[in-house]
Design a protein around this motif. Sequence first.
Motif: not given
Length: 181
Positions: A147-154
């Motif tokens: 998401t745009s919160e940049r909390a979880k890098l895939l």
Amino acid sequence: MEYCRTVVAKALAIEGHWARCQQPGGGGLLDGSGGAGPLELSSVFHPGTFLNALRQQSARTLGCSMDMLKPVTSWDAAKLKAAAGSAPVALLGGMIMQGATFDGSRMAAVAAEAPAFRAVPPMSLAWLPKDAPFAYATYMEAPLYMTSERAKLLAKVQLPVSGPEEMDAWVLAGLSLFLTQ
């Protein structure tokens, strides 16, 4: 209610992909052709698990350990399919970009009055041996977040650039890709 809507939407999307894969000549999710249409990672319940399953399938197909593989991305499906050989290639769509616009071959600056998030064309992804070349001679790696919160890098995806100066400019612009806003 929002959670229930999301679950139903994801279940319907997966059912739609399954139905298209079952049609004669419909293609599969991992043939790189997009015959079943690009898979929108945001429609999968656990996108990280999907990417890891693709990595496992690639390791089995290539006869090596998962640790010996790296993700290689391209916006030219035919080019990546040729480089991948027998490795499965997934066509992934529905991603958005912040910090630039991208037409599949070149990035451009975003106008001040333009929306912060822009759709990008479908991207092909394959897990290839670490010694395999990337799809682009000069590239930058951009983060792909949930998401745009940049909390979880895939993952980190490769984008074509003309050289180090252009790469530095996009890094300073905060260039990133997302599955959802």
